[in-house]
Design a protein around this motif. Structure first.
Motif, PDB file in Angstrom:
ATOM      1  N   TYR A 181       4.790   3.574   5.735  1.00  0.00           N
ATOM      2  CA  TYR A 181       4.019   2.655   4.895  1.00  0.00           C
ATOM      3  C   TYR A 181       4.775   1.358   4.652  1.00  0.00           C
ATOM      4  N   LYS A 199      -6.761  -0.913   3.590  1.00  0.00           N
ATOM      5  CA  LYS A 199      -6.531   0.074   2.537  1.00  0.00           C
ATOM      6  C   LYS A 199      -5.570   1.144   3.024  1.00  0.00           C
ATOM      7  N   SER A 200      -5.137   1.961   2.100  1.00  0.00           N
ATOM      8  CA  SER A 200      -4.207   3.038   2.440  1.00  0.00           C
ATOM      9  C   SER A 200      -4.775   3.933   3.526  1.00  0.00           C
ATOM     10  N   LEU A 213       0.846  -1.189   0.000  1.00  0.00           N
ATOM     11  CA  LEU A 213       0.000   0.000   0.000  1.00  0.00           C
ATOM     12  C   LEU A 213       0.883   1.241   0.000  1.00  0.00           C
ATOM     13  N   THR A 214       0.404   2.286  -0.619  1.00  0.00           N
ATOM     14  CA  THR A 214       1.161   3.532  -0.640  1.00  0.00           C
ATOM     15  C   THR A 214       0.225   4.697  -0.359  1.00  0.00           C
ATOM     16  N   TYR A 215       0.803   5.854  -0.121  1.00  0.00           N
ATOM     17  CA  TYR A 215       0.006   7.016   0.263  1.00  0.00           C
ATOM     18  C   TYR A 215      -0.247   7.929  -0.931  1.00  0.00           C
TER      19      TYR A 215
END
Length: 702
Positions: free
Chosen positions: A105, A201-202, A27-29
């Motif tokens: 993250y 989720k993010s 996951l990333t922001y």
């Protein structure tokens, strides 16, 4: 190492923990989340009451808190993972200032993979019929792992998890399930956890991360994602109308902060403050779903439901170790009605040493309430705690009471305006509370009227669950010398929060602190009673001082104010009589014995995996409970329990009666602490220098 400064955090983190590289894209922001993180940090540093700067020390604290938030029992991360993360321990302040969330993250990505791998392995073991569990050995499992070192090897992790699985099977077996049924139940629970971690989720990672930062400023400063803000009403006591409880997340558990007086959970009687909800089921026969590690709003959604339906809560009792024996509580959902929370009155009649009977008025106030909608409509008949208490005082005075007891036990607060106006009923016009803002300015909440509504003898009762507005009122009564305060030390929440809108979500932030007219803060220390009572509530589990990041107690300048009565010479004499009386009071002796009983059993750090020993311990605890109850009954001349079966059955019947009885009434016959408070009032009134008339004149002095 200098070269590492030019590498992205993503590359460096994977370099130090290559074995933990997730098998799917991490996951990333987003750009918006990056901007929100910078905005949140700016607001915290600019507007929080605690003028704390985001520096290297806070950066190190953030890493510790973030890892604790993800893995509080230290069951998933390895020591090598944590050592890899520690190279950034002084860099998170820089990351947040730039909105660079790559490292947090990636830490989460490693955590997610560790959980996936471990839970997949656990489920496989539970579903493997060739794996047998025996419960006749001498092994045990460490439960309280908060201070334990991080796991160093896979073999160590396997051993720890094998014991955890075995403990889960044994607990369910002792609760009446077969081993096969227990394995199936645990497999479902871990499968649910695995599915949840896969679906994160993010937005979920972002909220966990930011709250690991906000809680460093104080425990009441929180970030709400857009989803949390939409689904979860800020006023938790209203959002949880299904059972009437205020909840919070602590570590991986959903913890009961307090019960709403008159609500379904309070009427049912089994759920207590500091209990932890580990599972939720629907209906009498519905499967209990494990909710350990769930988001608070998700647990709330399971607990909520239509009126007159049953919710089952699997509860780990307050003080019990994680992984210990749980119990299932069934609660009929209902709405918490305003009338069930309203102030109510009673008459308590008690004799002095010479046999003279004193008539004491008792007013129980569960909440500082006001019907804001009716006020906005300019309805002159709006309902409020102050108006109700004033009416009840008038009714009690018609019955010619000798003194008044105002019971604020379990009153979690409410309207600040109501705390001020209620104080107005007992003192002349003056300052009730001081409020210091983050910029150092001090404001004051004053009284409206010039004469007290009631000027007779007064005692205020508080306990550990008396918070906020209750502490403001009790503190003012104590500082003005207007009455005595008895009970146990109050909660200690002396802070004020406001909600700020961010680019994404909201920030609830502590901006002010409450101070008494004496200049003492109500924060952390709470209100200390003039005469203290023992309590079963553990203040290391409940109250502001139980939070590691709670703001400290402090003082500001006192406000000049009259002291109507100097009780400093009277209190020691009252305490002496109180201490002598409770030595032979069967109910007080029982309470003290119960406290010792709970404290002895709270010291347990490990749990045996031997079924016979566990059964023997369970039987011993039940037997000791019955012995304590029989000692109380013998002293009071009540028939003793002849067997454990009779003891258990009576407890179940009393529980059913309590649930069906409706909103609780003031128990002037069986409330030990209330009766003792009445005795203290009688001791005061019976003094030659404090007859009824003299006492009222004393209370009028300025």
């Amino acid at each position: 190492m200098r070269l590492l400064k030019f590498l992205s955090p993503f590359v460096v983190l994977l370099a130090v923990s290559a074995s933990a590289v997730p098998t799917k894209a991490p996951l990333t922001y987003t750009t918006e989340q990056s901007a929100t993180a910078m905005e949140l940090l700016y607001r915290l540093q600019d507007g929080h009451f605690n003028k704390q700067r985001m520096n290297d020390q806070l950066s190190r604290d953030f890493l510790d808190k973030y890892l604790e938030s993800l893995d509080p029992a230290k069951m998933f991360f390895y020591d090598k993972d944590v050592k890899g993360f520690s190279q950034y321990e002084n860099e998170f302040d820089n990351f947040f200032n730039k909105g660079d969330l790559s490292v947090p993250y990636q830490i989460y990505a490693i955590y997610q993979q560790r959980v996936r791998d471990r839970l997949s392995n656990v489920i496989a073991i539970l579903e493997d019929d060739t794996v047998n569990f025996s419960f006749d050995g001498n092994d045990s499992v460490e439960i309280d792992r908060k201070d334990a070192p991080w796991i160093k090897t896979m073999g160590e992790a396997d051993d720890l998890w094998h014991k955890r699985i075995k403990l889960g099977v044994l607990n369910l077996k002792m609760a009446g399930k077969t081993v096969d049924e227990a394995r199936e139940t645990l497999a479902k629970r871990y499968t649910n956890q695995l599915n949840r971690i896969k679906q994160e989720k993010s937005e979920d990672v972002f909220e966990i991360m930011l709250n690991a930062l906000t809680v460093l400023f104080d425990p009441h400063t929180n970030y709400w994602s857009p989803r949390t803000n939409e689904n979860f009403n800020i006023n938790m006591s209203k959002s949880l109308e299904g059972i009437g409880a205020v909840l919070q997340v602590e570590d991986e558990f959903t913890k009961v902060v307090r019960l709403v007086t008159g609500g379904p959970a309070a009427r049912q009687g089994q759920l207590k403050a500091a209990d932890r909800i580990v599972g939720v089921g629907q209906g009498d026969d519905g499967e209990v779903i494990d909710v350990v590690g769930w988001r608070l709003d998700e647990v709330v959604q399971l607990i909520r439901g239509p009126k007159n339906t049953v919710v089952k809560l699997e509860v780990l009792p307050a003080g019990a170790l994680s992984g210990g024996e749980t119990s299932v509580i069934k609660i009929n959902r209902d709405k918490v009605k305003l009338e069930d929370q309203a102030a109510q009155k009673a008459i308590l009649e008690l004799p002095d040493d010479d046999g003279r009977i004193y008539k004491l008025g008792v007013i129980q106030l569960p909440d500082f309430y006001i019907d804001f909608d009716a006020v906005m409509r300019r309805d002159p008949n709006y309902k409020s705690s102050t108006k109700d208490v004033a009416r009840l005082i008038q009714e009690l005075e018609k019955e010619k009471i000798d003194g008044l007891i105002l019971d604020l036990r379990n009153n979690g607060g409410g309207s600040l305006t109501e705390a001020t106006s209620l104080t107005d009923l007992f003192i002349d016009r003056g300052v009730v509370v001081q409020i210091k803002s983050s910029d150092g300015r001090v404001g004051r909440q004053n009284q409206a009227f010039s004469r007290p509504y009631y000027d007779g003898p007064l005692i205020v009762m508080i306990n550990r669950l008396s918070a906020s507005a209750s502490e403001i009122f009790a503190g003012a009564i104590q500082d003005y010398g207007r009455g005595l305060v008895v009970g146990s030390r109050s909660f200690g929440k002396g802070t004020v929060q406001s909600v700020k809108e961010l680019k994404l979500g909201n920030l609830k932030m502590t901006e002010s602190k409450f101070y008494r007219v004496s200049g003492d803060s109500t924060q952390h220390r709470g209100v200390v009673p003039d005469i203290s009572y023992p309590t079963l509530i553990d203040d290391t589990e409940v109250g502001e001082s139980s939070y590691s990041s709670a703001l400290p107690w402090d003082q500001i300048r006192a406000v000049p104010h009259p002291v109507y009565n100097d009780y400093s010479k009277l209190v020691p004499e009252l305490e002496k009589k109180h201490a002598k009386r409770i030595k032979t009071d069967p109910d007080f002796v029982y309470l003290l014995d119960r406290i010792k009983f709970v404290e002895r059993n709270a010291d347990q750090k490990t749990i045996s995996l031997n079924e016979r020993k566990r059964e023997e311990r369970k039987l011993a605890l039940e037997t000791e409970s019955m012995v304590l109850e029989n000692e109380r009954r013998k002293a009071k001349g009540i028939e003793l329990y002849k067997s454990l079966e009779e003891f258990r059955k009576q407890g179940e019947e009393e529980q059913e009666e309590q649930e069906q009885a409706g909103p609780p009434k003031i128990d002037v016959d069986g409330d030990t602490l209330l009766i003792e408070t009445g005795n203290i009032m009688v001791d005061f009134l019976a003094k030659p220098s404090a007859s009824k008339t003299d006492a009222k004149e004393l209370a009028k002095r300025y």
